[in-house]
Design a protein around this motif. Structure first.
Motif, PDB file in Angstrom:
ATOM      1  N   LEU A   1      31.646  49.074  46.712  1.00  0.00           N
ATOM      2  CA  LEU A   1      30.484  49.354  45.877  1.00  0.00           C
ATOM      3  C   LEU A   1      29.825  48.071  45.378  1.00  0.00           C
ATOM      4  O   LEU A   1      28.595  47.934  45.408  1.00  0.00           O
ATOM      5  N   LEU A   2      30.629  47.115  44.933  1.00  0.00           N
ATOM      6  CA  LEU A   2      30.050  45.849  44.482  1.00  0.00           C
ATOM      7  C   LEU A   2      29.473  45.066  45.654  1.00  0.00           C
ATOM      8  O   LEU A   2      28.484  44.329  45.494  1.00  0.00           O
ATOM      9  N   SER A   3      30.061  45.217  46.826  1.00  0.00           N
ATOM     10  CA  SER A   3      29.522  44.555  48.017  1.00  0.00           C
ATOM     11  C   SER A   3      28.121  45.072  48.339  1.00  0.00           C
ATOM     12  O   SER A   3      27.235  44.294  48.725  1.00  0.00           O
ATOM     13  N   ILE A   4      27.905  46.372  48.158  1.00  0.00           N
ATOM     14  CA  ILE A   4      26.576  46.939  48.406  1.00  0.00           C
ATOM     15  C   ILE A   4      25.560  46.349  47.431  1.00  0.00           C
ATOM     16  O   ILE A   4      24.444  45.972  47.816  1.00  0.00           O
ATOM     17  N   LEU A   5      25.941  46.230  46.152  1.00  0.00           N
ATOM     18  CA  LEU A   5      25.043  45.608  45.176  1.00  0.00           C
ATOM     19  C   LEU A   5      24.732  44.175  45.586  1.00  0.00           C
ATOM     20  O   LEU A   5      23.582  43.720  45.493  1.00  0.00           O
ATOM     21  N   ALA A   6      25.753  43.449  46.048  1.00  0.00           N
ATOM     22  CA  ALA A   6      25.549  42.058  46.456  1.00  0.00           C
ATOM     23  C   ALA A   6      24.649  41.965  47.682  1.00  0.00           C
ATOM     24  O   ALA A   6      23.744  41.108  47.757  1.00  0.00           O
ATOM     25  N   GLN A   7      24.854  42.845  48.651  1.00  0.00           N
ATOM     26  CA  GLN A   7      24.059  42.807  49.875  1.00  0.00           C
ATOM     27  C   GLN A   7      22.582  43.057  49.611  1.00  0.00           C
ATOM     28  O   GLN A   7      21.722  42.515  50.314  1.00  0.00           O
ATOM     29  N   HIS A   8      22.285  43.860  48.603  1.00  0.00           N
ATOM     30  CA  HIS A   8      20.888  44.147  48.261  1.00  0.00           C
ATOM     31  C   HIS A   8      20.314  43.167  47.233  1.00  0.00           C
ATOM     32  O   HIS A   8      19.164  43.319  46.811  1.00  0.00           O
ATOM     33  N   GLY A   9      21.113  42.197  46.818  1.00  0.00           N
ATOM     34  CA  GLY A   9      20.623  41.208  45.861  1.00  0.00           C
ATOM     35  C   GLY A   9      20.623  41.681  44.428  1.00  0.00           C
ATOM     36  O   GLY A   9      19.958  41.078  43.573  1.00  0.00           O
ATOM     37  N   PHE A  10      21.374  42.753  44.118  1.00  0.00           N
ATOM     38  CA  PHE A  10      21.394  43.297  42.767  1.00  0.00           C
ATOM     39  C   PHE A  10      22.527  42.715  41.910  1.00  0.00           C
ATOM     40  O   PHE A  10      22.422  42.686  40.688  1.00  0.00           O
ATOM     41  N   LEU A  11      23.608  42.297  42.531  1.00  0.00           N
ATOM     42  CA  LEU A  11      24.798  41.895  41.775  1.00  0.00           C
ATOM     43  C   LEU A  11      24.557  40.589  41.023  1.00  0.00           C
ATOM     44  O   LEU A  11      24.079  39.599  41.577  1.00  0.00           O
ATOM     45  N   ARG A  12      24.900  40.598  39.749  1.00  0.00           N
ATOM     46  CA  ARG A  12      24.872  39.376  38.934  1.00  0.00           C
ATOM     47  C   ARG A  12      25.946  39.524  37.861  1.00  0.00           C
ATOM     48  O   ARG A  12      25.662  39.862  36.702  1.00  0.00           O
ATOM     49  N   SER A  13      27.179  39.286  38.244  1.00  0.00           N
ATOM     50  CA  SER A  13      28.313  39.404  37.335  1.00  0.00           C
ATOM     51  C   SER A  13      28.815  38.020  36.959  1.00  0.00           C
ATOM     52  O   SER A  13      28.358  37.011  37.513  1.00  0.00           O
ATOM     53  N   TYR A  14      29.781  37.976  36.030  1.00  0.00           N
ATOM     54  CA  TYR A  14      30.243  36.682  35.523  1.00  0.00           C
ATOM     55  C   TYR A  14      31.746  36.709  35.285  1.00  0.00           C
ATOM     56  O   TYR A  14      32.323  37.733  34.908  1.00  0.00           O
ATOM     57  N   LEU A  15      32.350  35.546  35.490  1.00  0.00           N
ATOM     58  CA  LEU A  15      33.760  35.322  35.188  1.00  0.00           C
ATOM     59  C   LEU A  15      33.869  34.055  34.350  1.00  0.00           C
ATOM     60  O   LEU A  15      33.365  32.999  34.754  1.00  0.00           O
ATOM     61  N   MET A  16      34.507  34.157  33.187  1.00  0.00           N
ATOM     62  CA  MET A  16      34.693  33.000  32.323  1.00  0.00           C
ATOM     63  C   MET A  16      36.147  32.554  32.367  1.00  0.00           C
ATOM     64  O   MET A  16      37.057  33.379  32.221  1.00  0.00           O
ATOM     65  N   ARG A  17      36.360  31.268  32.583  1.00  0.00           N
ATOM     66  CA  ARG A  17      37.700  30.683  32.565  1.00  0.00           C
ATOM     67  C   ARG A  17      37.815  29.733  31.386  1.00  0.00           C
ATOM     68  O   ARG A  17      36.859  29.007  31.065  1.00  0.00           O
ATOM     69  N   ILE A  18      38.970  29.748  30.752  1.00  0.00           N
ATOM     70  CA  ILE A  18      39.285  28.814  29.674  1.00  0.00           C
ATOM     71  C   ILE A  18      40.498  28.005  30.106  1.00  0.00           C
ATOM     72  O   ILE A  18      41.539  28.583  30.443  1.00  0.00           O
ATOM     73  N   GLU A  19      40.327  26.692  30.133  1.00  0.00           N
ATOM     74  CA  GLU A  19      41.393  25.805  30.623  1.00  0.00           C
ATOM     75  C   GLU A  19      41.870  26.243  32.006  1.00  0.00           C
ATOM     76  O   GLU A  19      43.059  26.216  32.318  1.00  0.00           O
ATOM     77  N   GLY A  20      40.929  26.670  32.839  1.00  0.00           N
ATOM     78  CA  GLY A  20      41.231  27.068  34.204  1.00  0.00           C
ATOM     79  C   GLY A  20      41.780  28.466  34.373  1.00  0.00           C
ATOM     80  O   GLY A  20      41.970  28.924  35.499  1.00  0.00           O
ATOM     81  N   LYS A  21      42.027  29.194  33.290  1.00  0.00           N
ATOM     82  CA  LYS A  21      42.623  30.526  33.365  1.00  0.00           C
ATOM     83  C   LYS A  21      41.558  31.595  33.125  1.00  0.00           C
ATOM     84  O   LYS A  21      40.780  31.501  32.171  1.00  0.00           O
ATOM     85  N   PRO A  22      41.489  32.634  33.964  1.00  0.00           N
ATOM     86  CA  PRO A  22      40.516  33.710  33.737  1.00  0.00           C
ATOM     87  C   PRO A  22      40.690  34.327  32.346  1.00  0.00           C
ATOM     88  O   PRO A  22      41.791  34.735  31.977  1.00  0.00           O
TER      89      PRO A  22
END
Length: 421
Positions: free
Chosen positions: A252-273
């Motif tokens: 499902l997220l791949s479909i969003l990405a393929q259509h240019g819709f996906l814009r999610s975020y991952l924050m790491r602190i001291e290298g750890k998710p």
């Protein structure tokens, strides 16, 4: 798709209810074209996304997904996508052992059409409820319905449609950010003391990295990290594991990405998710869908810090026109939002014997719950009861500083509404 029935329409156009029989049909092309023309279409309404979601569900449902199509042979004027939805009565206020109610959900909480007039929305809604009754559905679910929309006005018109209303979620605030042209104009809304607190918090966190997730190639690592964060979040303790990192989520997220819709975020602190946000952007709108943070970092306010950094990134890279926090009120939404409306989630219940019986039962349960709540409040026991309901027999252990900060959301930015996709 194959035509299963035609509904009479007072206009010269033809209204059809089409069943999902094949993915290669002119109706899919009409659906995709309307999605592209609708200025407020939600990426979750794209046919590729909906069809993939349906393929991931078990076969043999009693109620089948359909497309409500309005238009002529040459041109489609409106599309409404109705998919099966099963809800247990104890999820919506029922008391005691629950049973399953089978209904339909209006995908995206709206019809895809350029005509947002009250007359058109009312006509489409009547057709959707009529089909729900004919299909034996217990309800038609419309999620996060904007109070100012004509669809909301149509749903609330007294005595016009042949259904009863059941508010699954009462009217609540819905916050947005309307982005100014200049980034500094937005941050100048905050007092100097608040901006100083932002800078101090970033220094306290130390080495922090925010990764923007937009491509299919980024998804495996992102979902693996989000899964681990989810297992350690208060959201999973309260609502169940939110991110499973399974093939369905990847697709499902791949479909969003393929259509240019996906814009999610991952924050790491001291290298750890430490925190993640599943979001998407389309047609000038950015939507906050699912967020969580690792309880280990709760004293660093990771939710608010991530939100602040996301807003910075939105200004600096493909800035949207608006940021939608989704339904629900919270301190962090009031802090960062620039304006608010109101929305609610509704069941439109057909006037059938089975659906009416379920509605009467749920309304009775709500009355009982309201009476019990009033009695508890009168005895001054509301806080203790809330703690027991959240933690059960572990309530004593939950009083530790870390658990208290996480569960009670002292920093309200780290609260996440359970927004259904």
């Amino acid at each position: 798709m194959t035509m299963t029935e035609q509904l009479p329409s007072p206009t010269t156009t033809r209204r059809e209810i089409l069943a999902f029989a094949t993915d290669h049909d002119r109706a899919i092309s009409d659906w995709a074209a309307l999605f592209d023309r609708d200025p407020v279409a939600n990426p979750y309404q794209h046919p590729d996304y909906v069809l993939a979601e349906l393929r991931s569900k078990p076969i043999g449902r009693a109620i089948h997904p359909v497309v409500l199509r309005d238009g002529s042979e040459q041109e489609c004027d409106a599309i409404g996508v109705l998919v099966p939805k099963t809800i247990r009565t104890n999820q919506v206020g029922g008391i005691g052992p629950g049973w399953s109610l089978q209904g339909l959900r209006l995908v995206g909480g709206s019809f895809l059409t350029a005509d947002q007039s009250l007359e058109t929305q009312s006509s489409l809604l009547s057709a959707a409820v009529a089909h729900s009754a004919k299909a034996g559905a217990d309800f038609l679910l419309i999620e996060d319905l904007d109070e100012q929309s004509n669809l909301s006005h149509a749903a609330l018109m007294p005595g016009v449609h042949n259904f009863q209303r059941f508010p699954v979620r009462e009217i609540q605030a819905r916050w947005r950010i309307d982005f100014p042209e200049n980034e500094q104009d937005y941050w100048n809304r905050f007092s100097g003391r608040t901006r100083y607190a932002f800078r101090t918090r970033l220094k306290k966190i130390g080495a922090m990295e925010l990764e923007r997730i937009t491509t299919v190639e980024q998804l495996p690592a992102f979902l693996a990290a989000a899964h681990e964060i989810s297992k350690q979040s208060w959201q999973s303790r309260q609502f169940g594991l939110r991110i499973k990192n399974d093939e369905t989520e990847k697709q499902l997220l791949s479909i969003l990405a393929q259509h240019g819709f996906l814009r999610s975020y991952l924050m790491r602190i001291e290298g750890k998710p430490a925190a993640f946000a599943i979001c998407h952007q389309h047609a000038g709108g950015f939507r906050y869908e699912e967020i969580a943070y690792c309880a280990e970092f709760s004293l660093l306010s990771p939710g608010e810090t991530m939100l602040q950094q996301i807003i910075v990134d939105l200004f600096q890279h493909q800035k949207p026109n608006w940021f939608d926090f989704g339904g629900g009120d919270a301190e962090y939404k009031r802090k960062f939002g620039t304006n608010s409306g109101r929305s609610q989630t509704l069941w439109l219940v057909p006037r059938t014997w089975r659906a009416g019986s379920a509605l009467s039962y749920l309304n009775t349960c709500r009355s009982v719950r309201s009476s019990v709540r009033s009695a508890i409040d009168a005895c001054g026991l509301s806080t203790k009861v809330r703690q027991w309901l959240r933690y059960g027999h572990h309530s004593a252990q939950a009083a530790t500083p870390a658990a208290s900060t996480t569960a009670n959301s002292v920093d309200q930015a780290d609260s996440s509404d359970q927004i259904g996709r």
